[in-house]
Design a protein around this motif. Sequence first.
Motif, PDB file in Angstrom:
ATOM      1  N   LYS A  86       0.810  -1.212   0.000  1.00  0.00           N
ATOM      2  CA  LYS A  86       0.000   0.000   0.000  1.00  0.00           C
ATOM      3  C   LYS A  86       0.846   1.266   0.000  1.00  0.00           C
ATOM      4  N   GLY A  87       2.162   1.097   0.057  1.00  0.00           N
ATOM      5  CA  GLY A  87       3.051   2.239  -0.044  1.00  0.00           C
ATOM      6  C   GLY A  87       3.186   3.078   1.214  1.00  0.00           C
ATOM      7  N   TYR A  88       2.699   2.572   2.344  1.00  0.00           N
ATOM      8  CA  TYR A  88       2.785   3.348   3.577  1.00  0.00           C
ATOM      9  C   TYR A  88       4.182   3.308   4.186  1.00  0.00           C
ATOM     10  N   ASP A  89       4.927   2.253   3.899  1.00  0.00           N
ATOM     11  CA  ASP A  89       6.251   2.114   4.484  1.00  0.00           C
ATOM     12  C   ASP A  89       7.251   2.916   3.673  1.00  0.00           C
ATOM     13  N   LEU A  90       8.263   3.418   4.335  1.00  0.00           N
ATOM     14  CA  LEU A  90       9.207   4.329   3.691  1.00  0.00           C
ATOM     15  C   LEU A  90      10.571   3.712   3.462  1.00  0.00           C
ATOM     16  N   GLY A  91      10.649   2.532   2.945  1.00  0.00           N
ATOM     17  CA  GLY A  91      11.984   2.070   2.655  1.00  0.00           C
ATOM     18  C   GLY A  91      12.229   0.586   2.644  1.00  0.00           C
ATOM     19  N   TYR A 106      13.782   0.425  13.461  1.00  0.00           N
ATOM     20  CA  TYR A 106      13.086   0.981  12.295  1.00  0.00           C
ATOM     21  C   TYR A 106      11.572   0.850  12.475  1.00  0.00           C
ATOM     22  N   THR A 107      11.155  -0.327  12.892  1.00  0.00           N
ATOM     23  CA  THR A 107       9.730  -0.612  13.046  1.00  0.00           C
ATOM     24  C   THR A 107       9.086   0.313  14.064  1.00  0.00           C
ATOM     25  N   LEU A 108       9.756   0.540  15.182  1.00  0.00           N
ATOM     26  CA  LEU A 108       9.186   1.419  16.210  1.00  0.00           C
ATOM     27  C   LEU A 108       9.237   2.888  15.800  1.00  0.00           C
ATOM     28  N   VAL A 109      10.347   3.315  15.250  1.00  0.00           N
ATOM     29  CA  VAL A 109      10.494   4.732  14.888  1.00  0.00           C
ATOM     30  C   VAL A 109       9.479   5.130  13.814  1.00  0.00           C
ATOM     31  N   LEU A 110       9.313   4.296  12.799  1.00  0.00           N
ATOM     32  CA  LEU A 110       8.411   4.621  11.689  1.00  0.00           C
ATOM     33  C   LEU A 110       7.033   3.978  11.829  1.00  0.00           C
ATOM     34  N   SER A 111       6.807   3.283  12.940  1.00  0.00           N
ATOM     35  CA  SER A 111       5.564   2.527  13.124  1.00  0.00           C
ATOM     36  C   SER A 111       5.307   1.658  11.892  1.00  0.00           C
ATOM     37  N   SER A 112       6.338   0.928  11.508  1.00  0.00           N
ATOM     38  CA  SER A 112       6.321   0.152  10.275  1.00  0.00           C
ATOM     39  C   SER A 112       5.535  -1.155  10.432  1.00  0.00           C
ATOM     40  N   ASN A 113       4.386  -1.203   9.764  1.00  0.00           N
ATOM     41  CA  ASN A 113       3.630  -2.454   9.737  1.00  0.00           C
ATOM     42  C   ASN A 113       4.411  -3.533   9.000  1.00  0.00           C
ATOM     43  N   ASP A 114       5.054  -3.147   7.892  1.00  0.00           N
ATOM     44  CA  ASP A 114       5.834  -4.106   7.122  1.00  0.00           C
ATOM     45  C   ASP A 114       6.985  -4.674   7.959  1.00  0.00           C
ATOM     46  N   GLY A 115       7.624  -3.824   8.752  1.00  0.00           N
ATOM     47  CA  GLY A 115       8.718  -4.290   9.604  1.00  0.00           C
ATOM     48  C   GLY A 115       8.246  -5.322  10.614  1.00  0.00           C
ATOM     49  N   SER A 116       7.131  -5.052  11.270  1.00  0.00           N
ATOM     50  CA  SER A 116       6.636  -6.012  12.264  1.00  0.00           C
ATOM     51  C   SER A 116       6.177  -7.301  11.592  1.00  0.00           C
ATOM     52  N   GLN A 117       5.616  -7.183  10.388  1.00  0.00           N
ATOM     53  CA  GLN A 117       5.203  -8.379   9.667  1.00  0.00           C
ATOM     54  C   GLN A 117       6.415  -9.204   9.250  1.00  0.00           C
ATOM     55  N   ALA A 118       7.485  -8.559   8.804  1.00  0.00           N
ATOM     56  CA  ALA A 118       8.706  -9.277   8.413  1.00  0.00           C
ATOM     57  C   ALA A 118       9.319  -9.992   9.612  1.00  0.00           C
ATOM     58  N   ILE A 119       9.313  -9.327  10.760  1.00  0.00           N
ATOM     59  CA  ILE A 119       9.836  -9.948  11.978  1.00  0.00           C
ATOM     60  C   ILE A 119       9.035 -11.205  12.313  1.00  0.00           C
ATOM     61  N   ILE A 181      16.799  -0.207  22.111  1.00  0.00           N
ATOM     62  CA  ILE A 181      15.823  -0.187  21.026  1.00  0.00           C
ATOM     63  C   ILE A 181      14.829   0.962  21.241  1.00  0.00           C
ATOM     64  N   LEU A 182      14.332   1.087  22.458  1.00  0.00           N
ATOM     65  CA  LEU A 182      13.392   2.179  22.734  1.00  0.00           C
ATOM     66  C   LEU A 182      14.059   3.544  22.597  1.00  0.00           C
ATOM     67  N   ASP A 183      15.351   3.636  22.908  1.00  0.00           N
ATOM     68  CA  ASP A 183      16.065   4.912  22.776  1.00  0.00           C
ATOM     69  C   ASP A 183      16.022   5.457  21.352  1.00  0.00           C
ATOM     70  N   ALA A 184      15.949   4.560  20.376  1.00  0.00           N
ATOM     71  CA  ALA A 184      15.895   4.996  18.975  1.00  0.00           C
ATOM     72  C   ALA A 184      14.646   5.842  18.716  1.00  0.00           C
ATOM     73  N   THR A 185      13.595   5.665  19.501  1.00  0.00           N
ATOM     74  CA  THR A 185      12.362   6.411  19.292  1.00  0.00           C
ATOM     75  C   THR A 185      12.441   7.834  19.867  1.00  0.00           C
ATOM     76  N   THR A 186      13.529   8.158  20.555  1.00  0.00           N
ATOM     77  CA  THR A 186      13.653   9.482  21.185  1.00  0.00           C
ATOM     78  C   THR A 186      14.509  10.444  20.368  1.00  0.00           C
ATOM     79  N   LYS A 187      15.069   9.995  19.288  1.00  0.00           N
ATOM     80  CA  LYS A 187      15.960  10.827  18.480  1.00  0.00           C
ATOM     81  C   LYS A 187      15.164  11.776  17.590  1.00  0.00           C
ATOM     82  N   THR A 188      15.720  12.946  17.353  1.00  0.00           N
ATOM     83  CA  THR A 188      15.033  13.903  16.486  1.00  0.00           C
ATOM     84  C   THR A 188      15.239  13.592  15.006  1.00  0.00           C
ATOM     85  N   ARG A 189      16.254  12.808  14.680  1.00  0.00           N
ATOM     86  CA  ARG A 189      16.460  12.403  13.287  1.00  0.00           C
ATOM     87  C   ARG A 189      17.185  11.081  13.224  1.00  0.00           C
TER      88      ARG A 189
END
Length: 189
Positions: A86-91, A106-119, A181-189
């Motif tokens: 559906k093109g919602y994932d960015l990469g 990646y999955t947590l930062v971008l809320s990637s459905n595809d990432g969680s499905q791949a896992i 892993i959770l720390d990755a969600t606190t970064k500004t970029r």
Amino acid sequence: IIPQSSIEQKRDTTSIYNQKAFSDVKIKGKAYIVYDVLDQKIIAEKNANTVLPIASITKVMTLVTARMHHDRNKLVTITSKSLDGKGYDLGLKNGQVWKLDELLKYTLVLSSNDGSQAIADTLGGRATFVSQMNKDAEILGLTLHFTHPSGLDEGNKIGGEGSALSVAKLLVVARKHFPEILDATTKTR
């Protein structure tokens, strides 16, 4: 496996928070919780034990289950089955190979459905992985239930549901055992 006691440990100190500070705050949500993660006490709440859909917060349980049972360096291959198209994932692209911890970030930062499905697809298949998520939630004493590794609703099935209190306790477990892993969600970029 993370023991139940990891949720229940408490310090013998008084809370440093003013619990009355929230008495005049107006929150329109169906449920909320302000939770002291150190003392593991509720500071303020509304319907904290009411079970509601939790949507993408489900991905935190995907993190906990993946890392409870698999090495951080386990390789996860992105397959066409994992990509929703559906093109919602960015990469994420078919054929990419990721280390588990990097894909979890990646999955947590971008809320990637595809990432969680791949896992889930790599770590036993979706049905098996989701079943393990539910077993792990039960072992941890959490009122959580899952039907999808990313929290997506499918048909008449809610992808993930639980209480605000259980979500708070899940975050305590994730923060305690997988802070990098959770720390990755606190970064500004």
